[in-house]
Motif scaffolding. Structure first.
Motif, PDB file in Angstrom:
ATOM      1  N   PRO A   1       0.798  -1.174   0.176  1.00  0.00           N
ATOM      2  CA  PRO A   1      -0.005  -0.031   0.132  1.00  0.00           C
ATOM      3  C   PRO A   1       0.870   1.320  -0.059  1.00  0.00           C
ATOM      4  CG  PRO A   1       0.132  -0.952   2.148  1.00  0.00           C
ATOM      5  CD  PRO A   1       0.762  -1.792   1.395  1.00  0.00           C
ATOM      6  N   THR A   2       0.311   2.421  -0.341  1.00  0.00           N
ATOM      7  CA  THR A   2       0.889   3.688  -0.267  1.00  0.00           C
ATOM      8  C   THR A   2       0.078   4.426   0.665  1.00  0.00           C
ATOM      9  OG1 THR A   2       1.238   3.566  -2.484  1.00  0.00           O
ATOM     10  CG2 THR A   2       1.142   5.899  -1.623  1.00  0.00           C
ATOM     11  N   LEU A   3       1.074   5.126   1.712  1.00  0.00           N
ATOM     12  CA  LEU A   3       0.475   6.387   2.634  1.00  0.00           C
ATOM     13  C   LEU A   3       0.822   7.705   2.141  1.00  0.00           C
ATOM     14  CD1 LEU A   3       0.677   3.732   4.323  1.00  0.00           C
ATOM     15  CD2 LEU A   3       1.571   4.931   6.151  1.00  0.00           C
ATOM     16  N   ALA A   4      -0.216   8.489   2.407  1.00  0.00           N
ATOM     17  CA  ALA A   4      -0.166   9.834   1.573  1.00  0.00           C
ATOM     18  C   ALA A   4      -0.911  10.870   2.628  1.00  0.00           C
ATOM     19  CB  ALA A   4      -0.506   9.882   0.086  1.00  0.00           C
ATOM     20  N   ASP A   5      -0.761  12.055   2.335  1.00  0.00           N
ATOM     21  CA  ASP A   5      -1.322  13.022   3.295  1.00  0.00           C
ATOM     22  C   ASP A   5      -2.800  13.377   2.414  1.00  0.00           C
ATOM     23  OD1 ASP A   5      -1.100  15.023   1.073  1.00  0.00           O
ATOM     24  OD2 ASP A   5       0.718  15.767   2.342  1.00  0.00           O
ATOM     25  N   LYS A   6      -3.648  14.393   3.162  1.00  0.00           N
ATOM     26  CA  LYS A   6      -4.732  14.822   2.639  1.00  0.00           C
ATOM     27  C   LYS A   6      -4.746  15.323   1.181  1.00  0.00           C
ATOM     28  CE  LYS A   6      -6.774  15.516   7.258  1.00  0.00           C
ATOM     29  NZ  LYS A   6      -7.435  16.553   8.140  1.00  0.00           N
ATOM     30  N   GLY A   7      -3.874  15.729   0.801  1.00  0.00           N
ATOM     31  CA  GLY A   7      -3.695  16.089  -0.587  1.00  0.00           C
ATOM     32  C   GLY A   7      -3.878  15.048  -1.514  1.00  0.00           C
ATOM     33  N   TYR A   8      -3.956  13.744  -1.236  1.00  0.00           N
ATOM     34  CA  TYR A   8      -4.322  12.770  -2.176  1.00  0.00           C
ATOM     35  C   TYR A   8      -5.532  12.026  -1.969  1.00  0.00           C
ATOM     36  CZ  TYR A   8       0.728  13.240  -3.139  1.00  0.00           C
ATOM     37  OH  TYR A   8       1.779  13.942  -3.681  1.00  0.00           O
ATOM     38  N   ILE A   9      -6.345  12.747  -1.090  1.00  0.00           N
ATOM     39  CA  ILE A   9      -7.613  12.222  -0.777  1.00  0.00           C
ATOM     40  C   ILE A   9      -8.428  11.873  -2.441  1.00  0.00           C
ATOM     41  CG2 ILE A   9     -10.079  12.603  -0.171  1.00  0.00           C
ATOM     42  CD1 ILE A   9      -9.018  13.984   2.159  1.00  0.00           C
ATOM     43  N   GLY A  10      -9.292  10.515  -2.503  1.00  0.00           N
ATOM     44  CA  GLY A  10      -9.737  10.297  -3.782  1.00  0.00           C
ATOM     45  C   GLY A  10      -8.463   9.705  -4.603  1.00  0.00           C
ATOM     46  N   ALA A  11      -7.429   9.186  -4.137  1.00  0.00           N
ATOM     47  CA  ALA A  11      -6.579   8.675  -5.058  1.00  0.00           C
ATOM     48  C   ALA A  11      -6.926   7.316  -5.569  1.00  0.00           C
ATOM     49  CB  ALA A  11      -5.165   8.497  -4.161  1.00  0.00           C
ATOM     50  N   GLY A  12      -7.824   6.468  -4.612  1.00  0.00           N
ATOM     51  CA  GLY A  12      -8.207   5.100  -4.898  1.00  0.00           C
ATOM     52  C   GLY A  12      -7.550   4.099  -4.298  1.00  0.00           C
ATOM     53  N   ILE A  13      -7.580   2.850  -4.942  1.00  0.00           N
ATOM     54  CA  ILE A  13      -7.382   1.744  -4.077  1.00  0.00           C
ATOM     55  C   ILE A  13      -5.931   1.580  -3.722  1.00  0.00           C
ATOM     56  CG2 ILE A  13      -6.827   0.490  -6.236  1.00  0.00           C
ATOM     57  CD1 ILE A  13      -7.832  -2.197  -5.084  1.00  0.00           C
ATOM     58  N   GLY A  14      -5.812   1.198  -2.223  1.00  0.00           N
ATOM     59  CA  GLY A  14      -4.347   0.915  -2.105  1.00  0.00           C
ATOM     60  C   GLY A  14      -3.599   2.169  -1.432  1.00  0.00           C
ATOM     61  N   SER A  15      -4.269   3.372  -1.593  1.00  0.00           N
ATOM     62  CA  SER A  15      -3.797   4.717  -0.969  1.00  0.00           C
ATOM     63  C   SER A  15      -4.618   4.854   0.475  1.00  0.00           C
ATOM     64  CB  SER A  15      -3.923   5.741  -2.069  1.00  0.00           C
ATOM     65  OG  SER A  15      -3.449   5.497  -3.210  1.00  0.00           O
ATOM     66  N   LEU A  16      -3.850   4.773   1.393  1.00  0.00           N
ATOM     67  CA  LEU A  16      -4.274   5.307   2.625  1.00  0.00           C
ATOM     68  C   LEU A  16      -3.949   6.527   3.063  1.00  0.00           C
ATOM     69  CD1 LEU A  16      -2.704   2.029   4.431  1.00  0.00           C
ATOM     70  CD2 LEU A  16      -5.017   2.212   3.457  1.00  0.00           C
ATOM     71  N   VAL A  17      -5.002   7.322   3.234  1.00  0.00           N
ATOM     72  CA  VAL A  17      -4.919   8.878   3.428  1.00  0.00           C
ATOM     73  C   VAL A  17      -5.726   8.967   4.526  1.00  0.00           C
ATOM     74  CG1 VAL A  17      -4.216   9.525   1.313  1.00  0.00           C
ATOM     75  CG2 VAL A  17      -6.643   9.516   2.001  1.00  0.00           C
ATOM     76  N   PRO A  18      -5.712  10.323   5.475  1.00  0.00           N
ATOM     77  CA  PRO A  18      -6.338  10.567   6.535  1.00  0.00           C
ATOM     78  C   PRO A  18      -7.614  11.058   6.122  1.00  0.00           C
ATOM     79  CG  PRO A  18      -4.324  11.708   6.671  1.00  0.00           C
ATOM     80  CD  PRO A  18      -4.288  11.120   5.699  1.00  0.00           C
ATOM     81  N   VAL A  19      -8.674  10.685   6.983  1.00  0.00           N
ATOM     82  CA  VAL A  19     -10.128  11.092   6.684  1.00  0.00           C
ATOM     83  C   VAL A  19     -10.555  12.430   6.863  1.00  0.00           C
ATOM     84  CG1 VAL A  19     -12.598  10.663   7.043  1.00  0.00           C
ATOM     85  CG2 VAL A  19     -11.003   8.402   7.094  1.00  0.00           C
ATOM     86  N   CYS A  20     -10.814  13.211   6.149  1.00  0.00           N
ATOM     87  CA  CYS A  20     -10.782  14.800   6.168  1.00  0.00           C
ATOM     88  C   CYS A  20     -12.301  14.978   6.824  1.00  0.00           C
ATOM     89  CB  CYS A  20     -11.110  15.360   4.980  1.00  0.00           C
ATOM     90  SG  CYS A  20     -11.094  17.331   5.138  1.00  0.00           S
ATOM     91  N   ARG A  21     -12.185  15.705   8.237  1.00  0.00           N
ATOM     92  CA  ARG A  21     -13.324  16.140   8.953  1.00  0.00           C
ATOM     93  C   ARG A  21     -14.294  16.994   8.208  1.00  0.00           C
ATOM     94  NH1 ARG A  21     -12.701  20.959  11.366  1.00  0.00           N
ATOM     95  NH2 ARG A  21     -10.470  21.659  11.512  1.00  0.00           N
ATOM     96  N   PRO A  22     -15.477  16.931   8.486  1.00  0.00           N
ATOM     97  CA  PRO A  22     -16.589  17.796   7.735  1.00  0.00           C
ATOM     98  C   PRO A  22     -16.106  19.192   8.004  1.00  0.00           C
ATOM     99  CG  PRO A  22     -17.698  15.873   8.658  1.00  0.00           C
ATOM    100  CD  PRO A  22     -16.332  15.826   9.210  1.00  0.00           C
TER     101      PRO A  22
END
Length: 238
Positions: free
Chosen positions: A137-158
């Motif tokens: 898997p790939t770890l990334a920051d919130k700038g990559y939200i929506g990257a898709g399968i295998g990309s683990l990013v933090p969940v953005c709060r509403p």
């Protein structure tokens, strides 16, 4: 060429010391970097190496390589090479690191106005999807939200919610992702990711010379073949 990388001196001075013209100095420099760039493996080869080494994940991040102002405008009139995020001109470069922060790969450059997620979709995500299917898997920051399968990013709060707004398990997941990713990001910064820029007077183009290097066992700083060097021609100046 080695003096240019190590000392980051001006090509005019290096050419003068070598007894050649400035144009010849640039040509020698670029020819040498092309030789180094040819040694760099592509992203698929890097990810195969990661699986072979038994890495648990890789870390994806982006950075802006600042340059002088470059020509080129978008349809809305904004400069292609101006980053609203960093308030500076430059190129967006995607960067892949091992869990311990060892630099693995750098992408070709995109204009500074291009978001990280868009640059990643162009240069990195297709290969990372295949790696994720192979349990990398790939770890990334919130700038990559929506990257898709295998990309683990933090969940953005509403919007409008406090930090305690998301559910407990969501906050825990975000903390784990940030903590694991930060280990690699801090180590990569400490080891020294160096990006170089130079203006090619013979072609009127800004040449982004991207390299990754860190201390060798002897204590000197030398390029690592796995990362390599990538010369990229940006838009010509006017």
């Amino acid at each position: 060429m080695l003096r240019w990388f190590r000392e980051r001196g001006c090509v005019h001075c290096l050419a003068r010391d070598a007894g050649v013209s400035q144009g010849t100095g640039y040509r020698y420099l670029h020819e040498g970097i092309d030789v180094l760039a040819a040694q760099a493996p592509d992203l698929h080869e890097v990810l195969d190496h990661c699986r072979h080494e038994g890495m648990t994940h890789v870390i994806l991040d982006g950075t802006l390589v600042e340059t002088d102002r470059l020509a080129g405008a978008r349809d809305n009139g904004n400069d292609w090479w101006f980053s609203q995020k960093h308030k500076a001109f430059g190129g967006n470069v995607q960067f892949l690191a091992a869990p311990d922060g060892t630099p693995l790969w750098v992408s070709d450059v995109e204009p500074g106005s291009v978001p990280d997620i868009t640059a990643a979709r162009i240069h990195a995500l297709p290969a990372l999807y295949k790696a994720a299917a192979g349990s990398l898997p790939t770890l990334a920051d919130k700038g990559y939200i929506g990257a898709g399968i295998g990309s683990l990013v933090p969940v953005c709060r509403p919007k409008g919610q406090s930090e305690q707004g998301p559910a407990h398990h969501t906050r825990t997941t975000n903390s784990l992702i940030r903590g694991v990713r930060a280990l690699g990001e801090r180590a990569a910064a400490r080891e020294g990711v160096e990006m170089f820029t130079g203006f090619d007077s013979s072609t009127g183009a800004e040449r982004l010379l991207l390299g990754v290097r860190w201390p060798t066992p002897s204590g000197s700083s030398a390029p690592h073949r796995c990362a390599g060097f990538r010369p990229v021609e940006a838009a010509p100046r006017r």
